[in-house]
Design a protein around this motif. Structure first.
Motif, PDB file in Angstrom:
ATOM      1  N   SER A 114     -25.035 -40.058 -97.912  1.00 22.94           N
ATOM      2  CA  SER A 114     -26.471 -40.347 -97.951  1.00 22.94           C
ATOM      3  C   SER A 114     -26.768 -41.684 -97.278  1.00 22.94           C
ATOM      4  O   SER A 114     -27.195 -42.650 -97.909  1.00 22.94           O
ATOM      5  CB  SER A 114     -26.990 -40.363 -99.395  1.00 22.94           C
ATOM      6  OG  SER A 114     -28.392 -40.510 -99.432  1.00 22.94           O
ATOM      7  N   PRO A 115     -26.528 -41.760 -95.959  1.00 18.85           N
ATOM      8  CA  PRO A 115     -26.698 -43.038 -95.254  1.00 18.85           C
ATOM      9  C   PRO A 115     -28.134 -43.541 -95.295  1.00 18.85           C
ATOM     10  O   PRO A 115     -29.089 -42.777 -95.489  1.00 18.85           O
ATOM     11  CB  PRO A 115     -26.249 -42.714 -93.829  1.00 18.85           C
ATOM     12  CG  PRO A 115     -26.381 -41.244 -93.701  1.00 18.85           C
ATOM     13  CD  PRO A 115     -26.114 -40.682 -95.046  1.00 18.85           C
ATOM     14  N   LEU A 116     -28.269 -44.830 -95.098  1.00 18.29           N
ATOM     15  CA  LEU A 116     -29.560 -45.506 -95.078  1.00 18.29           C
ATOM     16  C   LEU A 116     -29.942 -45.723 -93.616  1.00 18.29           C
ATOM     17  O   LEU A 116     -29.227 -46.401 -92.869  1.00 18.29           O
ATOM     18  CB  LEU A 116     -29.444 -46.833 -95.823  1.00 18.29           C
ATOM     19  CG  LEU A 116     -30.707 -47.557 -96.258  1.00 18.29           C
ATOM     20  CD1 LEU A 116     -31.611 -46.650 -97.084  1.00 18.29           C
ATOM     21  CD2 LEU A 116     -30.345 -48.811 -97.045  1.00 18.29           C
ATOM     22  N   LEU A 117     -31.081 -45.154 -93.192  1.00 17.48           N
ATOM     23  CA  LEU A 117     -31.411 -45.022 -91.775  1.00 17.48           C
ATOM     24  C   LEU A 117     -32.775 -45.629 -91.457  1.00 17.48           C
ATOM     25  O   LEU A 117     -33.595 -45.839 -92.352  1.00 17.48           O
ATOM     26  CB  LEU A 117     -31.406 -43.547 -91.374  1.00 17.48           C
ATOM     27  CG  LEU A 117     -30.173 -42.734 -91.784  1.00 17.48           C
ATOM     28  CD1 LEU A 117     -30.425 -41.249 -91.588  1.00 17.48           C
ATOM     29  CD2 LEU A 117     -28.958 -43.186 -90.990  1.00 17.48           C
ATOM     30  N   PHE A 118     -33.021 -45.865 -90.158  1.00 13.64           N
ATOM     31  CA  PHE A 118     -34.349 -46.298 -89.734  1.00 13.64           C
ATOM     32  C   PHE A 118     -34.681 -45.676 -88.379  1.00 13.64           C
ATOM     33  O   PHE A 118     -33.814 -45.131 -87.687  1.00 13.64           O
ATOM     34  CB  PHE A 118     -34.476 -47.819 -89.705  1.00 13.64           C
ATOM     35  CG  PHE A 118     -33.555 -48.542 -88.759  1.00 13.64           C
ATOM     36  CD1 PHE A 118     -33.937 -48.854 -87.475  1.00 13.64           C
ATOM     37  CD2 PHE A 118     -32.295 -48.956 -89.189  1.00 13.64           C
ATOM     38  CE1 PHE A 118     -33.102 -49.546 -86.612  1.00 13.64           C
ATOM     39  CE2 PHE A 118     -31.446 -49.663 -88.340  1.00 13.64           C
ATOM     40  CZ  PHE A 118     -31.852 -49.956 -87.050  1.00 13.64           C
ATOM     41  N   VAL A 119     -35.959 -45.728 -88.019  1.00 17.43           N
ATOM     42  CA  VAL A 119     -36.459 -45.137 -86.782  1.00 17.43           C
ATOM     43  C   VAL A 119     -36.396 -46.167 -85.662  1.00 17.43           C
ATOM     44  O   VAL A 119     -36.912 -47.280 -85.798  1.00 17.43           O
ATOM     45  CB  VAL A 119     -37.911 -44.650 -86.947  1.00 17.43           C
ATOM     46  CG1 VAL A 119     -38.470 -44.164 -85.605  1.00 17.43           C
ATOM     47  CG2 VAL A 119     -37.986 -43.546 -87.989  1.00 17.43           C
ATOM     48  N   ALA A 120     -35.768 -45.793 -84.559  1.00 21.00           N
ATOM     49  CA  ALA A 120     -35.785 -46.605 -83.337  1.00 21.00           C
ATOM     50  C   ALA A 120     -36.589 -45.854 -82.283  1.00 21.00           C
ATOM     51  O   ALA A 120     -36.299 -44.689 -81.997  1.00 21.00           O
ATOM     52  CB  ALA A 120     -34.368 -46.874 -82.848  1.00 21.00           C
ATOM     53  N   GLY A 121     -37.585 -46.516 -81.703  1.00 28.69           N
ATOM     54  CA  GLY A 121     -38.460 -45.840 -80.755  1.00 28.69           C
ATOM     55  C   GLY A 121     -38.242 -46.220 -79.309  1.00 28.69           C
ATOM     56  O   GLY A 121     -39.010 -45.799 -78.441  1.00 28.69           O
ATOM     57  N   ASP A 122     -37.181 -46.979 -79.031  1.00 27.19           N
ATOM     58  CA  ASP A 122     -36.925 -47.418 -77.666  1.00 27.19           C
ATOM     59  C   ASP A 122     -35.902 -46.518 -76.992  1.00 27.19           C
ATOM     60  O   ASP A 122     -34.995 -45.989 -77.635  1.00 27.19           O
ATOM     61  CB  ASP A 122     -36.412 -48.861 -77.671  1.00 27.19           C
ATOM     62  CG  ASP A 122     -37.430 -49.817 -78.249  1.00 27.19           C
ATOM     63  OD1 ASP A 122     -38.493 -49.992 -77.620  1.00 27.19           O
ATOM     64  OD2 ASP A 122     -37.178 -50.367 -79.344  1.00 27.19           O
TER      65      ASP A 122
END
Length: 550
Positions: A407-415
């Motif tokens: 259950s990794p902890l993730l974020f959104v990258a928009g580049d």
């Protein structure tokens, strides 16, 4: 001086301008938009916080996407001078992220409406009735075979919350709710497939049976689409008509699949008449900059003009997910809406003054990062207790045996291109590291173990060759992404870097792996113990097309 992609990647790998061999590389211009303007071309983006893509070009125009990265199925509510957007969040929790804007171009994160895992959250809908805000949410729960697809509602006195626990509406088997108020003041939910149900006056239960009210627009048989897929109904009232904006053609698949169609009626009960100009939005060619454009909300902007907010895939970069797009529209003399933004490949006039805050910093571990920036993948109950952020560091307790079940902890990258660096320290029999994660079957990354590095590719650990032997409980990790080619590096001190390996990840997307997701960077900790992450830095890397137009 000109710059090319090789310079960009070498600069990132060298860690600030110096190559391993000692050759000094030039720093790219800080203002990419200004450099492009000097070269006589229109900028593709304007650098915002940490160099991330910003649509507002600072000269009265903007260029799509207005919100880069994975922002699928955007639904936008106009509330006086404020605009609120919410998105599908699938198995990322806290879920149902909410962003705020005053001009439809510059957006900042506000809250997440759902913390309790209820399944995969699909396209939702925001409504305001009186002084109360509502979000209607379909959720696919594979753990409940008797009722796998449910519809919930949450409510709050403010879009910032606090939000109620999800309430089961007992409306099963449908997706993409769209709230509407009829000419009689009654409340309704429209769903995919042209279905509709009346709601109770408080909006918290159904007040009748589901009925079929609309058949959709007949798509020409020779069009290259994924399927008929009538979905995403959004109701707008204008000029004595109810307008239903729907998506058709399939939300992924071939680039020419998705589209926006419109029907109208004088009554909420129909009959619904299809627009003579359907579809009003569609990607007609794979050569266009945005693919699979659809799932639109129509609303009035701060300048009095009308706008369509919807999503689309960036040409060749499905890994970024479906990004939020903004297109101007006009009402024709015969009362139909018409989109006027073309293929969205050029700058367009801003809907408002612009210049406000946009985006969010991705570096560091702020105390409120979980929910507004960091989300867990497919978490178990009590998942929020696994993470603690204090003194700028993230401590993550272990789960599972590797990235797939951690259950990794993730974020959104928009580049399109970016660099991430973090220090990881492990305690106990722990494996922890830095990932690019699509789902539990498709990811890549680099993790520190008790005796060696663990290199992951296509959801499996690399064995030929295995990861390098490491006899240290602490390591610096770096990820450099350059348009779907990623390089992982490690360092004992954050200064001397060793390249571990590189992967091509263009296939880590929905058309290969299903799920409507995106490739997100993040962190994992597996085994028995815990890991602490410090010094997280994110830096967008400008590509040559963004910096200088030849």
């Amino acid at each position: 001086m000109s710059y090319n992609r090789r310079d960009t990647i070498r600069l990132a790998l060298a860690g600030g301008g110096t190559l391993a061999g000692g050759a000094l590389l030039p720093q790219a211009p800080a203002d990419a938009a200004g450099a492009a303007a000097e070269a006589g071309g229109a900028p593709l983006w304007r650098p915002g916080v940490e160099g991330q893509r910003r649509a507002d070009l600072g000269n009265g125009t903007y260029r799509n996407p207005v919100l880069a990265g994975d922002r699928p199925d955007p639904n936008v509510l106009k509330d006086g001078e404020d605009y609120y957007a919410a998105f599908s969040s699938f198995l990322y929790y806290p879920g149902a992220p909410i962003w705020h804007s005053r001009d439809l171009v510059n957006w900042t994160p506000l809250a997440a409406a759902v913390t309790m895992p209820i399944g995969s959250i699909w396209a939702l809908d925001i409504a305001k009735v009186g002084d109360t805000y509502y979000i209607y949410i379909p959720a696919l729960d594979d753990a409940d075979p008797a009722r796998p697809l449910k519809t919930y509602v949450v409510h709050a006195p403010s879009m910032a919350g606090p939000w109620s626990d999800p309430i089961d509406l007992h409306l099963d088997g449908m997706i993409d709710p769209g709230h509407a108020i009829g000419e009689d003041g009654g409340r309704y939910l429209f769903f995919n497939g042209g279905n509709r149900v009346r709601l109770s006056d408080d909006g918290l239960s159904a007040a009748g049976a589901v009925s079929h009210v609309y058949d959709g627009w007949p798509i020409p048989e020779d069009w290259i689409i994924e399927g008929f897929a009538l979905e995403g109904p959004k109701i707008t009232r204008h000029g004595g008509w109810f307008y239903m904006f729907s998506g058709q053609g399939g939300t992924a698949g071939p680039p020419t699949s998705h589209m926006v169609v419109v029907a109208r009626s004088h009554s909420i009960d129909g009959p619904w008449e299809n627009c003579l100009h359907n579809p009003i939005v569609r990607t007609a060619s794979r050569e266009e900059p945005w693919w699979s454009r659809g799932h639109a909300t129509a609303l009035e902007g701060p300048d009095g003009r009308w706008w369509l907010v919807y999503h689309g895939y960036e040409n060749g970069l499905r890994t970024l997910g479906r990004q939020m797009l903004l297109e101007p529209m006009e009402w024709t003399a015969d009362g139909w809406p018409g989109a006027t933004g073309g293929d969205l490949g050029r700058p367009l006039s801003m809907p408002g003054a612009g210049g406000g805050d946009h985006g969010q910093a991705l570096s560091g571990f702020a105390p409120d990062a979980i929910g507004t920036r960091l989300t867990f993948w497919a978490p178990r109950s009590g998942y929020l207790d696994r993470a603690r952020i204090a003194d700028g560091a993230l401590t993550l307790s272990t789960q599972g045996t590797g990235p797939a079940d951690a259950s990794p902890l993730l974020f959104v990258a928009g580049d399109r291109s970016y660099e991430i660096e973090v220090e990881v320290a492990i305690e106990g029999d722990t494996q922890a590291g830095l990932l690019l994660f699509y789902n539990e079957k498709l990811f890549c990354g680099l993790g520190l173990g008790t005796e060696r590095l663990h290199a992951w590719r296509i959801g499996q650990e690399e064995r030929w060759p295995p990861g390098a032997p490491i006899d240290a409980p602490r390591l610096f990790l770096r990820l450099v992404m350059e348009e779907n080619v990623v390089t992982f590096l490690h360092s004992p001190d954050g200064r001397r870097w060793t390249k571990e390996r590189s992967y091509e990840v263009g296939g880590y997307n929905h058309n290969v792996a299903d799920g409507f997701l995106s490739l997100r960077p993040g962190f994992y900790a597996a085994g028995q113990g815990r890991a602490t992450f410090r010094g997280l830095t994110y830096r967008a890397l400008a590509d040559v097309e963004d910096v200088v137009r030849a």
